[in-house]
Scaffold this active site. Structure first.
Site, mmCIF file in Angstrom:
data_model
loop_
_atom_site.group_PDB
_atom_site.id
_atom_site.type_symbol
_atom_site.label_atom_id
_atom_site.label_comp_id
_atom_site.label_asym_id
_atom_site.label_seq_id
_atom_site.Cartn_x
_atom_site.Cartn_y
_atom_site.Cartn_z
ATOM 1 N N MET A 76 3.603 -10.906 -14.527
ATOM 2 C CA MET A 76 4.457 -10.200 -15.707
ATOM 3 C C MET A 76 5.709 -11.002 -15.654
ATOM 4 O O MET A 76 6.873 -10.670 -15.229
ATOM 5 C CB MET A 76 4.989 -8.922 -14.713
ATOM 6 C CG MET A 76 3.551 -7.816 -14.900
ATOM 7 S SD MET A 76 3.574 -6.571 -13.477
ATOM 8 C CE MET A 76 2.937 -7.374 -12.097
ATOM 9 N N ASP B 239 0.945 -9.278 -7.924
ATOM 10 C CA ASP B 239 1.860 -9.160 -9.105
ATOM 11 C C ASP B 239 3.003 -10.000 -8.708
ATOM 12 O O ASP B 239 3.800 -9.984 -8.003
ATOM 13 C CB ASP B 239 2.372 -7.695 -8.812
ATOM 14 C CG ASP B 239 1.210 -6.767 -9.142
ATOM 15 O OD1 ASP B 239 0.692 -6.860 -10.086
ATOM 16 O OD2 ASP B 239 0.837 -5.837 -8.227
ATOM 17 N N ASP C 153 -4.945 -0.910 -14.105
ATOM 18 C CA ASP C 153 -3.807 -1.331 -13.034
ATOM 19 C C ASP C 153 -2.639 -0.124 -13.176
ATOM 20 O O ASP C 153 -1.858 -0.172 -14.121
ATOM 21 C CB ASP C 153 -3.293 -2.597 -13.133
ATOM 22 C CG ASP C 153 -2.351 -3.121 -12.177
ATOM 23 O OD1 ASP C 153 -2.000 -2.222 -11.275
ATOM 24 O OD2 ASP C 153 -1.843 -4.257 -12.488
ATOM 25 N N GLY C 154 -2.630 0.586 -11.974
ATOM 26 C CA GLY C 154 -1.449 1.518 -12.075
ATOM 27 C C GLY C 154 -1.671 2.907 -11.688
ATOM 28 O O GLY C 154 -2.657 3.516 -12.568
ATOM 29 N N GLY C 155 -1.422 3.632 -10.671
ATOM 30 C CA GLY C 155 -1.415 5.072 -10.405
ATOM 31 C C GLY C 155 -2.787 5.451 -9.797
ATOM 32 O O GLY C 155 -3.358 6.418 -9.970
ATOM 33 N N GLY D 167 5.410 -0.348 -8.158
ATOM 34 C CA GLY D 167 4.344 0.555 -7.428
ATOM 35 C C GLY D 167 4.607 1.964 -7.230
ATOM 36 O O GLY D 167 5.729 2.231 -7.366
ATOM 37 N N HIS E 226 -1.567 -11.402 -11.336
ATOM 38 C CA HIS E 226 -1.191 -10.727 -12.611
ATOM 39 C C HIS E 226 0.378 -11.191 -13.029
ATOM 40 O O HIS E 226 1.453 -10.774 -12.076
ATOM 41 C CB HIS E 226 -1.271 -9.033 -12.254
ATOM 42 C CG HIS E 226 -0.769 -8.314 -13.290
ATOM 43 N ND1 HIS E 226 -0.322 -7.000 -12.960
ATOM 44 C CD2 HIS E 226 -0.097 -8.363 -14.570
ATOM 45 C CE1 HIS E 226 0.084 -6.439 -14.236
ATOM 46 N NE2 HIS E 226 -0.025 -7.235 -15.216
ATOM 47 N N MET F 31 -3.147 -1.301 -18.481
ATOM 48 C CA MET F 31 -2.065 -0.958 -17.488
ATOM 49 C C MET F 31 -1.919 0.417 -17.734
ATOM 50 O O MET F 31 -1.911 0.912 -18.666
ATOM 51 C CB MET F 31 -0.757 -1.560 -17.615
ATOM 52 C CG MET F 31 -0.453 -2.951 -17.517
ATOM 53 S SD MET F 31 -0.302 -3.558 -15.736
ATOM 54 C CE MET F 31 0.563 -2.133 -14.989
ATOM 55 N N HIS G 295 -5.152 -8.365 -5.476
ATOM 56 C CA HIS G 295 -4.131 -8.370 -6.761
ATOM 57 C C HIS G 295 -2.844 -8.840 -6.283
ATOM 58 O O HIS G 295 -2.084 -8.006 -5.328
ATOM 59 C CB HIS G 295 -4.243 -7.090 -7.110
ATOM 60 C CG HIS G 295 -3.605 -6.673 -8.728
ATOM 61 N ND1 HIS G 295 -4.247 -7.201 -9.825
ATOM 62 C CD2 HIS G 295 -2.470 -6.346 -9.066
ATOM 63 C CE1 HIS G 295 -3.373 -6.970 -10.887
ATOM 64 N NE2 HIS G 295 -2.137 -6.478 -10.353
ATOM 65 N N MET H 159 6.509 -11.005 -10.605
ATOM 66 C CA MET H 159 7.450 -10.537 -11.782
ATOM 67 C C MET H 159 8.703 -11.203 -11.857
ATOM 68 O O MET H 159 9.135 -11.944 -10.725
ATOM 69 C CB MET H 159 7.756 -9.047 -11.412
ATOM 70 C CG MET H 159 6.617 -8.152 -11.069
ATOM 71 S SD MET H 159 7.032 -6.575 -10.582
ATOM 72 C CE MET H 159 5.574 -5.765 -10.250
ATOM 73 N N SER I 35 -0.074 1.269 -3.699
ATOM 74 C CA SER I 35 0.317 2.439 -2.920
ATOM 75 C C SER I 35 -0.709 3.299 -2.107
ATOM 76 O O SER I 35 -0.544 3.769 -1.221
ATOM 77 C CB SER I 35 1.495 3.192 -3.781
ATOM 78 O OG SER I 35 0.934 3.749 -4.752
ATOM 79 N N SER J 281 -3.266 -4.125 -4.495
ATOM 80 C CA SER J 281 -2.127 -4.757 -4.630
ATOM 81 C C SER J 281 -1.234 -5.022 -3.687
ATOM 82 O O SER J 281 -0.818 -3.926 -3.086
ATOM 83 C CB SER J 281 -1.435 -4.115 -5.856
ATOM 84 O OG SER J 281 -0.021 -4.735 -6.350
HETATM 85 C C1 DX5 Z 1 2.751 -2.658 -11.463
HETATM 86 C C2 DX5 Z 1 1.878 -3.606 -10.785
HETATM 87 C C3 DX5 Z 1 0.616 -2.801 -10.053
HETATM 88 C C4 DX5 Z 1 1.051 -2.138 -8.781
HETATM 89 C C5 DX5 Z 1 0.132 -1.069 -8.706
HETATM 90 O O1 DX5 Z 1 3.528 -3.422 -12.289
HETATM 91 O O2 DX5 Z 1 0.967 -4.318 -11.815
HETATM 92 O O3 DX5 Z 1 -0.496 -3.727 -9.492
HETATM 93 O O4 DX5 Z 1 1.039 -2.936 -7.783
HETATM 94 O O5 DX5 Z 1 0.697 0.037 -7.760
HETATM 95 P P1 DX5 Z 1 -0.114 1.206 -7.567
HETATM 96 O O6 DX5 Z 1 -1.453 1.176 -7.309
HETATM 97 O O7 DX5 Z 1 0.965 1.836 -6.599
HETATM 98 O O8 DX5 Z 1 0.504 2.082 -8.941
HETATM 99 ZN ZN ZN Z 2 -0.506 -5.651 -11.310
#
Ligand code: DX5
Ligand code: ZN
Length: 217
Positions: A68, A35, A176-178, A144, A66, A137, A33, A37, A199, A8
């Protein structure tokens, strides 16, 4: 199912975005990926059309966009025209999910349906026949670098079971996430096969980070 890393770029250094993207391509990532927003569906604003247009010129990697944003149907064609290969929309944002998902498909993009941590997985079940991918998610969308929410893992398991039951074995499950080297096995074992990592990839040695995650595939 084939396992794919989708770094991402939200966590990349935008002053050297082209080089950061090349580093993940060199590492063997197959998706990028992206994002988008709007500051309404999520509290933050990331980037939009001009950035995607710029980076489309420098790489052939699959763009996993993605969205959002509220009322994403307004922009689906625009993102497809900009070079999106996979377009994911959030179930929470759709007035008429069937119509929007069919529109993405008709435009020739792969169809992704995303859901937030607090949204029950059964909410996407009516649409499984219309999608190429479901994105679970595992953090609150918008930022991130958050910690993986372990309570979301059973949703991946339940989704995998439902897809198998219906014979929809080609539908990807994206998480997606963490995701980092400590959490990826949990997501893979639950049934996810498209792995977003922001990250954990875009810091220090990007190629080495991406390879370390893919070593778990
Ligand atoms: C959060 C995004 C993710 C984000 C993930 O809203 O959709 O794609 O970049 O970041 P990490 O991998 O650091 O959780
Ligand atoms: Zn994402």
């Amino acid at each position: 199912m084939k396992r794919i890393l989708a770094p991402s770029i939200l966590s990349s250094d935008f002053s050297r975005l082209g080089e950061d993207i090349q580093a993940v391509v060199d590492a063997g990532a197959e998706y990028l990926h992206i994002d988008v927003m709007d500051g309404i569906f999520v509290p933050t604003i990331s980037f939009g059309m001009p950035i995607i247009a710029s980076i489309r010129k420098c790489t052939d990697i699959v763009f996993d966009v993605h969205l959002m944003i509220t009322k994403p149907e307004r922009y689906i064609k625009t993102f497809k025209d900009l070079g999106a290969d996979v377009i994911s929309v959030h179930i929470e944002t759709l007035d008429d999910p069937e119509k929007t998902l069919k529109e993405i498909k008709a435009l020739g993009a792969k169809v992704g349906l995303a859901l937030n941590p607090e949204t029950i997985i059964e909410n996407v079940f009516p649409y499984l026949e219309l999608v190429d991918m479901v994105m679970v998610m595992t953090v609150e969308p918008g930022i991130g670098g958050q910690k993986y929410i372990h309570e979301c893992t059973p949703k991946i398991v339940a989704l995998k079971e439902e897809l198998t039951k219906r014979g929809l074995t080609n539908v990807d499950i994206e998480v997606d996430g963490g995701i980092c080297v400590d959490t990826i096995d949990e997501a893979l074992n639950a049934g996810a096969n498209v792995i977003v990592a922001g990250s954990a990839v875009f810091k220090d040695d990007i190629t080495a980070n991406a390879k370390a995650i893919m070593a778990h595939f």
